[in-house]
Each structure stands twice: as C-alpha cells, then as structure tokens.
Design an enzyme around this catalytic site. Structure first.
Site, PDB file in Angstrom:
ATOM      1  N   HIS A  71      -3.752  -5.379  -2.272  1.00 32.90           N
ATOM      2  CA  HIS A  71      -2.335  -5.414  -2.623  1.00 32.90           C
ATOM      3  C   HIS A  71      -1.956  -6.751  -3.283  1.00 32.90           C
ATOM      4  O   HIS A  71      -1.024  -6.807  -4.083  1.00 32.90           O
ATOM      5  CB  HIS A  71      -1.470  -5.226  -1.371  1.00 32.90           C
ATOM      6  CG  HIS A  71      -1.361  -3.800  -0.892  1.00 32.90           C
ATOM      7  ND1 HIS A  71      -2.413  -3.134  -0.310  1.00 32.90           N
ATOM      8  CD2 HIS A  71      -0.321  -2.920  -0.920  1.00 32.90           C
ATOM      9  CE1 HIS A  71      -2.016  -1.903   0.019  1.00 32.90           C
ATOM     10  NE2 HIS A  71      -0.760  -1.755  -0.351  1.00 32.90           N
ATOM     11  N   GLU A  75       4.184  -2.157  -1.416  1.00 36.64           N
ATOM     12  CA  GLU A  75       4.478  -0.740  -1.154  1.00 36.64           C
ATOM     13  C   GLU A  75       5.921  -0.388  -1.534  1.00 36.64           C
ATOM     14  O   GLU A  75       6.202   0.740  -1.900  1.00 36.64           O
ATOM     15  CB  GLU A  75       4.210  -0.396   0.312  1.00 36.64           C
ATOM     16  CG  GLU A  75       2.738  -0.347   0.653  1.00 36.64           C
ATOM     17  CD  GLU A  75       1.947   0.689  -0.143  1.00 36.64           C
ATOM     18  OE1 GLU A  75       2.420   1.828  -0.276  1.00 36.64           O
ATOM     19  OE2 GLU A  75       0.856   0.345  -0.647  1.00 36.64           O
ATOM     20  N   ASP A  86      -7.179   3.840  -1.620  1.00 40.77           N
ATOM     21  CA  ASP A  86      -6.651   2.719  -0.833  1.00 40.77           C
ATOM     22  C   ASP A  86      -5.641   3.323   0.136  1.00 40.77           C
ATOM     23  O   ASP A  86      -5.260   4.495   0.009  1.00 40.77           O
ATOM     24  CB  ASP A  86      -5.965   1.696  -1.764  1.00 40.77           C
ATOM     25  CG  ASP A  86      -5.306   0.543  -1.008  1.00 40.77           C
ATOM     26  OD1 ASP A  86      -5.961  -0.042  -0.128  1.00 40.77           O
ATOM     27  OD2 ASP A  86      -4.120   0.234  -1.267  1.00 40.77           O
ATOM     28  N   SER A  87      -5.165   2.502   1.076  1.00 38.67           N
ATOM     29  CA  SER A  87      -4.113   2.966   1.979  1.00 38.67           C
ATOM     30  C   SER A  87      -2.850   3.319   1.199  1.00 38.67           C
ATOM     31  O   SER A  87      -2.051   4.135   1.656  1.00 38.67           O
ATOM     32  CB  SER A  87      -3.784   1.863   2.983  1.00 38.67           C
ATOM     33  OG  SER A  87      -3.358   0.700   2.286  1.00 38.67           O
ATOM     34  N   CYS A  92     -10.070  -1.162  -1.300  1.00 35.74           N
ATOM     35  CA  CYS A  92      -9.364  -1.652  -0.110  1.00 35.74           C
ATOM     36  C   CYS A  92     -10.351  -2.491   0.703  1.00 35.74           C
ATOM     37  O   CYS A  92     -11.418  -1.998   1.076  1.00 35.74           O
ATOM     38  CB  CYS A  92      -8.894  -0.455   0.712  1.00 35.74           C
ATOM     39  SG  CYS A  92      -8.113  -0.875   2.269  1.00 35.74           S
ATOM     40  N   CYS A 142      -7.066  -8.830   0.134  1.00 42.46           N
ATOM     41  CA  CYS A 142      -6.419  -7.525   0.287  1.00 42.46           C
ATOM     42  C   CYS A 142      -6.032  -7.102  -1.119  1.00 42.46           C
ATOM     43  O   CYS A 142      -5.492  -7.908  -1.880  1.00 42.46           O
ATOM     44  CB  CYS A 142      -5.177  -7.656   1.178  1.00 42.46           C
ATOM     45  SG  CYS A 142      -4.120  -6.188   1.185  1.00 42.46           S
TER      46      CYS A 142
END
Ligand code: DGL
Length: 259
Positions: A181, A147, A6-7, A69, A179
């Site tokens: 996240h 994050e 993932d990012s 992601c 998403c």
C-alpha cells in the site's frame, strides 16, 4: 495472463510496476476487499485467503501468481508454491538494499504487524541487516488511507508524519516500504521522511522477477488490465480508480468462501 492479488488496493503498486515492465501482457488483479486488512489477521487466515485468491486467479487462466502483498508473502508464499501448479512470485521488504543505502546506519521497515512478526522478516534482518540498526514500525493507518483513496492532503500527511517523525528524530535515513500500500502514498512518505532520506520500494524488483518468469513461457496478449474484488465493486470502485489512475470496470468476484 499474469494474476495478482492483495488484501485490497495496495497490490496496485505492484501491478503498476509489472505493467511498466511487461506492457503487452494481460493482467488480472484480485482485491480481497471483503477480508481487508490482512495485517491484523491471524496467520492461518492470511494463508487461507492467499490460497483461495490464488486458486481463483488460476481457475481464470493466470499462468503466474504475483503475491502483491508483503503480509501474504510472509505468511503463505511457501504454501502457495507447494499447492499451485504455476510459478509464484512474492513481495518482500527491501532490507538488503536499505542496508546498502543507509549513511546513518539506521533503517526503518514500515509494514503490517503480521509481516513484522514473521519468520521471513526475522531472517531477512538477520541475513542483510546485521551491520545496521533496523527499527520496525507497524503502520495500519497508512493502509486505511490508501483503501479510502486518500492519497493527498494535510490530514493524510499528518498521519504519515505521526509514524515517521519519531524515526527521523532518531536518525533513520532509509525507509523500507514493506507493505504494497505504501508506494501509493510515496509523495507523502518522501515529504515526511525529510530531505536526503532514501525510500526503498521493491515493486520494480518484483516486476523484474515476474519478467524473468514470463520470458520462460508466458505469451504476451493485448495488454489488458482486468480487476475484480471480493467486496462490493460499487463501494470499492472510486478509491480503486483513484489509486490506479484510470477508469476501471471492477468485476464482483463473489466472496470466494474459504475452502
Ligand atoms: N498490502 C499488504 C502488504 O503488503 C497488506 C495490507 C493489509 O491488508 O493489512 O502487506
């Protein structure tokens, strides 16, 4: 071994579901933290990063790639399938289950601006969202919360409320976590969505798909979880461990420059 990327930390929601479904399989998770977030990046950058991260995982023994992601899946899953010699499982917003679940006929897809602008999402909405009203909302601040490892507290809840309150006022009763996240702050989203709302998380469905691929030939291991980041492990570690819920050694992956 199952490779996921993932990012940043969002894909840990997918890793959690994969781990629950396949506890004996070894997982290698790559957080592309040096390039996070993917959401505002041009699609070609996301494609390049997806290919670079996937190759890094395959070189280290991944026998299946899980694109943990939605943004990378929307931009690059076809490319990855054509370039890689291993199976690729993607993650997509659950428009279909949302359309089946809504009672008010109003659904919101929460995702990155890149996912929302993608052809794949347009097709999903055309295919499954015809009978309902689908509103799409880019929520970059929710990516930032995760994050930072800020998963609870009044300020985080206020950030979630900022996106959800107008949707709730407009009669939306079903929220798609588009998403990876977002499932990591699901309690905040449930609180902001209000009583009776339905939250759609595709993590368990992705894990079931991974399990189908794995049954076709990937042997279990010792249930190890290894993690790496393209960022600085010393910077990433605290938030990573808070999100994952356990201590974790995070290896430096290097910047893995674009090839
Ligand atoms: N976790 C990602 C997704 O599922 C992207 C967040 C970002 O890097 O902007 O779309």
């Amino acid at each position: 071994m199952i490779g996921l990327f993932d990012s940043g930390l969002g894909g840990l929601s997918i890793a959690r579901s994969v781990r629950a479904a396949l506890p004996a399989h070894n997982l290698l998770y790559l957080a592309d933290s040096a390039y996070c977030p993917y959401g505002p990046r041009p699609i070609d950058d996301v494609r390049t990063r997806s290919l670079v991260c996937s190759r890094w995982l395959v070189e280290r023994g991944a026998q299946v790639i899980v694109v943990a992601c939605n943004t990378a899946t929307a931009a690059a899953v076809d490319l990855l399938r054509s370039e890689l010699a291993v199976p690729v499982v993607g993650t997509e917003p659950g428009v279909k289950p949302a359309a089946a679940a809504t009672r008010s006929g109003r659904v919101a897809v929460l995702a990155t601006s890149s996912t929302l602008a993608s052809e794949r999402l347009t097709h999903l909405v055309e295919r499954f969202g015809k009978q309902v009203q689908v509103t799409t909302v880019a929520c970059p601040k929710l990516v930032d919360l995760v994050e930072r490892g800020e998963l609870t507290g009044p300020a985080a809840l206020a950030t979630v409320e900022h996106y959800l309150a107008p949707l709730r006022a407009a009669g939306v009763d079903t929220f798609v976590l588009g998403c990876t996240h977002f499932p990591l702050i699901a309690p905040l989203i449930v609180a902001a969505a209000g009583p009776g709302a339905t939250i759609i998380d595709t993590g368990p469905a992705v894990a079931r798909q991974v399990a189908r691929v794995v049954v076709a030939g990937i042997l279990p291991g010792a249930g190890l979880f290894r993690a790496a980041t393209t960022g600085d492990p010393r910077v990433v570690r605290a938030a990573f461990e808070r999100v994952w819920g356990a201590e974790c050694k995070i290896e430096p992956a290097g910047l893995i420059a674009d090839q």
